[in-house]
Design a protein around this motif. Sequence first.
Motif, PDB file in Angstrom:
ATOM      1  N   PHE A   1      47.424  26.718  45.064  1.00  0.00           N
ATOM      2  CA  PHE A   1      46.042  26.388  45.380  1.00  0.00           C
ATOM      3  C   PHE A   1      46.003  25.196  46.332  1.00  0.00           C
ATOM      4  O   PHE A   1      46.816  24.272  46.231  1.00  0.00           O
ATOM      5  N   THR A   2      45.061  25.215  47.234  1.00  0.00           N
ATOM      6  CA  THR A   2      44.780  24.056  48.060  1.00  0.00           C
ATOM      7  C   THR A   2      43.264  23.846  48.120  1.00  0.00           C
ATOM      8  O   THR A   2      42.489  24.777  47.865  1.00  0.00           O
ATOM      9  N   ILE A   3      42.874  22.623  48.469  1.00  0.00           N
ATOM     10  CA  ILE A   3      41.454  22.294  48.589  1.00  0.00           C
ATOM     11  C   ILE A   3      41.217  21.749  49.978  1.00  0.00           C
ATOM     12  O   ILE A   3      42.053  21.022  50.529  1.00  0.00           O
ATOM     13  N   SER A   4      40.103  22.130  50.561  1.00  0.00           N
ATOM     14  CA  SER A   4      39.754  21.636  51.878  1.00  0.00           C
ATOM     15  C   SER A   4      38.242  21.480  51.954  1.00  0.00           C
ATOM     16  O   SER A   4      37.511  21.951  51.082  1.00  0.00           O
ATOM     17  N   ALA A   5      37.799  20.819  53.012  1.00  0.00           N
ATOM     18  CA  ALA A   5      36.369  20.595  53.164  1.00  0.00           C
ATOM     19  C   ALA A   5      35.953  20.738  54.617  1.00  0.00           C
ATOM     20  O   ALA A   5      36.717  20.391  55.525  1.00  0.00           O
ATOM     21  N   ASP A   6      34.771  21.252  54.799  1.00  0.00           N
ATOM     22  CA  ASP A   6      34.095  21.226  56.093  1.00  0.00           C
ATOM     23  C   ASP A   6      32.856  20.372  55.880  1.00  0.00           C
ATOM     24  O   ASP A   6      31.803  20.863  55.467  1.00  0.00           O
ATOM     25  N   HIS A   7      33.015  19.092  56.145  1.00  0.00           N
ATOM     26  CA  HIS A   7      31.926  18.171  55.830  1.00  0.00           C
ATOM     27  C   HIS A   7      30.704  18.410  56.714  1.00  0.00           C
ATOM     28  O   HIS A   7      29.579  18.073  56.327  1.00  0.00           O
ATOM     29  N   ALA A   8      30.903  18.982  57.885  1.00  0.00           N
ATOM     30  CA  ALA A   8      29.767  19.303  58.741  1.00  0.00           C
ATOM     31  C   ALA A   8      28.870  20.353  58.094  1.00  0.00           C
ATOM     32  O   ALA A   8      27.673  20.429  58.357  1.00  0.00           O
ATOM     33  N   LYS A   9      29.469  21.169  57.223  1.00  0.00           N
ATOM     34  CA  LYS A   9      28.717  22.200  56.499  1.00  0.00           C
ATOM     35  C   LYS A   9      28.451  21.799  55.051  1.00  0.00           C
ATOM     36  O   LYS A   9      27.927  22.609  54.274  1.00  0.00           O
ATOM     37  N   ASN A  10      28.850  20.595  54.675  1.00  0.00           N
ATOM     38  CA  ASN A  10      28.697  20.144  53.281  1.00  0.00           C
ATOM     39  C   ASN A  10      29.310  21.148  52.310  1.00  0.00           C
ATOM     40  O   ASN A  10      28.739  21.439  51.255  1.00  0.00           O
ATOM     41  N   THR A  11      30.479  21.640  52.651  1.00  0.00           N
ATOM     42  CA  THR A  11      31.110  22.687  51.867  1.00  0.00           C
ATOM     43  C   THR A  11      32.568  22.330  51.581  1.00  0.00           C
ATOM     44  O   THR A  11      33.288  21.873  52.470  1.00  0.00           O
ATOM     45  N   VAL A  12      32.954  22.542  50.338  1.00  0.00           N
ATOM     46  CA  VAL A  12      34.332  22.338  49.899  1.00  0.00           C
ATOM     47  C   VAL A  12      34.879  23.683  49.445  1.00  0.00           C
ATOM     48  O   VAL A  12      34.187  24.444  48.759  1.00  0.00           O
ATOM     49  N   TYR A  13      36.119  23.941  49.828  1.00  0.00           N
ATOM     50  CA  TYR A  13      36.746  25.227  49.544  1.00  0.00           C
ATOM     51  C   TYR A  13      37.930  25.069  48.594  1.00  0.00           C
ATOM     52  O   TYR A  13      38.667  24.080  48.648  1.00  0.00           O
ATOM     53  N   LEU A  14      38.131  26.072  47.776  1.00  0.00           N
ATOM     54  CA  LEU A  14      39.345  26.163  46.964  1.00  0.00           C
ATOM     55  C   LEU A  14      40.064  27.444  47.387  1.00  0.00           C
ATOM     56  O   LEU A  14      39.543  28.547  47.185  1.00  0.00           O
ATOM     57  N   HIS A  15      41.231  27.261  47.982  1.00  0.00           N
ATOM     58  CA  HIS A  15      42.022  28.389  48.450  1.00  0.00           C
ATOM     59  C   HIS A  15      43.042  28.715  47.365  1.00  0.00           C
ATOM     60  O   HIS A  15      43.877  27.867  47.022  1.00  0.00           O
ATOM     61  N   MET A  16      42.977  29.929  46.863  1.00  0.00           N
ATOM     62  CA  MET A  16      43.832  30.318  45.749  1.00  0.00           C
ATOM     63  C   MET A  16      44.725  31.468  46.175  1.00  0.00           C
ATOM     64  O   MET A  16      44.219  32.538  46.544  1.00  0.00           O
ATOM     65  N   ASN A  17      46.021  31.231  46.126  1.00  0.00           N
ATOM     66  CA  ASN A  17      46.998  32.242  46.516  1.00  0.00           C
ATOM     67  C   ASN A  17      47.915  32.565  45.339  1.00  0.00           C
ATOM     68  O   ASN A  17      48.030  31.788  44.391  1.00  0.00           O
ATOM     69  N   ASN A  18      48.546  33.717  45.446  1.00  0.00           N
ATOM     70  CA  ASN A  18      49.508  34.153  44.418  1.00  0.00           C
ATOM     71  C   ASN A  18      48.896  34.023  43.015  1.00  0.00           C
ATOM     72  O   ASN A  18      49.502  33.443  42.109  1.00  0.00           O
ATOM     73  N   LEU A  19      47.725  34.556  42.861  1.00  0.00           N
ATOM     74  CA  LEU A  19      47.002  34.449  41.595  1.00  0.00           C
ATOM     75  C   LEU A  19      47.713  35.201  40.485  1.00  0.00           C
ATOM     76  O   LEU A  19      48.352  36.243  40.721  1.00  0.00           O
ATOM     77  N   THR A  20      47.609  34.658  39.292  1.00  0.00           N
ATOM     78  CA  THR A  20      48.180  35.274  38.100  1.00  0.00           C
ATOM     79  C   THR A  20      47.075  35.477  37.067  1.00  0.00           C
ATOM     80  O   THR A  20      46.004  34.857  37.166  1.00  0.00           O
ATOM     81  N   PRO A  21      47.310  36.328  36.070  1.00  0.00           N
ATOM     82  CA  PRO A  21      46.282  36.515  35.032  1.00  0.00           C
ATOM     83  C   PRO A  21      45.905  35.208  34.336  1.00  0.00           C
ATOM     84  O   PRO A  21      44.774  35.082  33.843  1.00  0.00           O
ATOM     85  N   GLU A  22      46.807  34.237  34.322  1.00  0.00           N
ATOM     86  CA  GLU A  22      46.508  32.949  33.692  1.00  0.00           C
ATOM     87  C   GLU A  22      45.467  32.144  34.479  1.00  0.00           C
ATOM     88  O   GLU A  22      44.943  31.153  33.984  1.00  0.00           O
ATOM     89  N   ASP A  23      45.193  32.551  35.692  1.00  0.00           N
ATOM     90  CA  ASP A  23      44.157  31.886  36.492  1.00  0.00           C
ATOM     91  C   ASP A  23      42.759  32.431  36.197  1.00  0.00           C
ATOM     92  O   ASP A  23      41.771  31.903  36.722  1.00  0.00           O
ATOM     93  N   THR A  24      42.675  33.453  35.381  1.00  0.00           N
ATOM     94  CA  THR A  24      41.376  34.017  35.026  1.00  0.00           C
ATOM     95  C   THR A  24      40.537  32.991  34.284  1.00  0.00           C
ATOM     96  O   THR A  24      40.963  32.421  33.278  1.00  0.00           O
ATOM     97  N   ALA A  25      39.358  32.719  34.808  1.00  0.00           N
ATOM     98  CA  ALA A  25      38.480  31.694  34.231  1.00  0.00           C
ATOM     99  C   ALA A  25      37.174  31.664  35.004  1.00  0.00           C
ATOM    100  O   ALA A  25      37.050  32.274  36.072  1.00  0.00           O
ATOM    101  N   MET A  26      36.222  30.931  34.455  1.00  0.00           N
ATOM    102  CA  MET A  26      35.026  30.560  35.216  1.00  0.00           C
ATOM    103  C   MET A  26      35.363  29.293  35.981  1.00  0.00           C
ATOM    104  O   MET A  26      35.858  28.326  35.396  1.00  0.00           O
ATOM    105  N   TYR A  27      35.119  29.307  37.271  1.00  0.00           N
ATOM    106  CA  TYR A  27      35.421  28.163  38.120  1.00  0.00           C
ATOM    107  C   TYR A  27      34.125  27.453  38.483  1.00  0.00           C
ATOM    108  O   TYR A  27      33.158  28.084  38.935  1.00  0.00           O
ATOM    109  N   TYR A  28      34.141  26.141  38.306  1.00  0.00           N
ATOM    110  CA  TYR A  28      32.963  25.318  38.556  1.00  0.00           C
ATOM    111  C   TYR A  28      33.259  24.279  39.625  1.00  0.00           C
ATOM    112  O   TYR A  28      34.324  23.662  39.618  1.00  0.00           O
ATOM    113  N   CYS A  29      32.286  24.081  40.486  1.00  0.00           N
ATOM    114  CA  CYS A  29      32.326  22.978  41.433  1.00  0.00           C
ATOM    115  C   CYS A  29      31.591  21.798  40.801  1.00  0.00           C
ATOM    116  O   CYS A  29      30.574  21.978  40.131  1.00  0.00           O
TER     117      CYS A  29
END
Length: 124
Positions: free
Chosen positions: A67-95
């Motif tokens: 996972f990595t996190i990045s931001a586009d502050h011009a858009k007031n947006t933060v991203y969570l990039h999730m790769n190689n996901l596993t069943p253990e990553d199953t969850a509700m994700y909150y900002c």
Amino acid sequence: QVQLTESGGGSVQAGGSLRLSCEASRSTYTMNVGWFRQAPGKEREGVALIYTGNRMKYIADSVKGRFTISADHAKNTVYLHMNNLTPEDTAMYYCAASPSPMTGTPSAALFNYWGQGTQVSVSS
């Protein structure tokens, strides 16, 4: 009051990727903005965080390298990039966001503002 709107969740197979977006109603550059997740029966876990002013990033050991996190502050947006996901990553994700000074491992108790959550489901 800060409004946070998440998007990008969904269902994927193990090994897949997703990108979550968190759009804020005010400048993300002036806030600590992070992602937490909570699976049924488990405590809410801090996954990733961008500290105020982009001065530092936090990635939990459980997702480091995937996972990595990045931001586009011009858009007031933060991203969570999730790769190689596993069943253990199953969850509700909150900002979550907080304008208050913050250091170290993020704690949910320190965040003032929360989004409604977006579900991520990973099948094997």
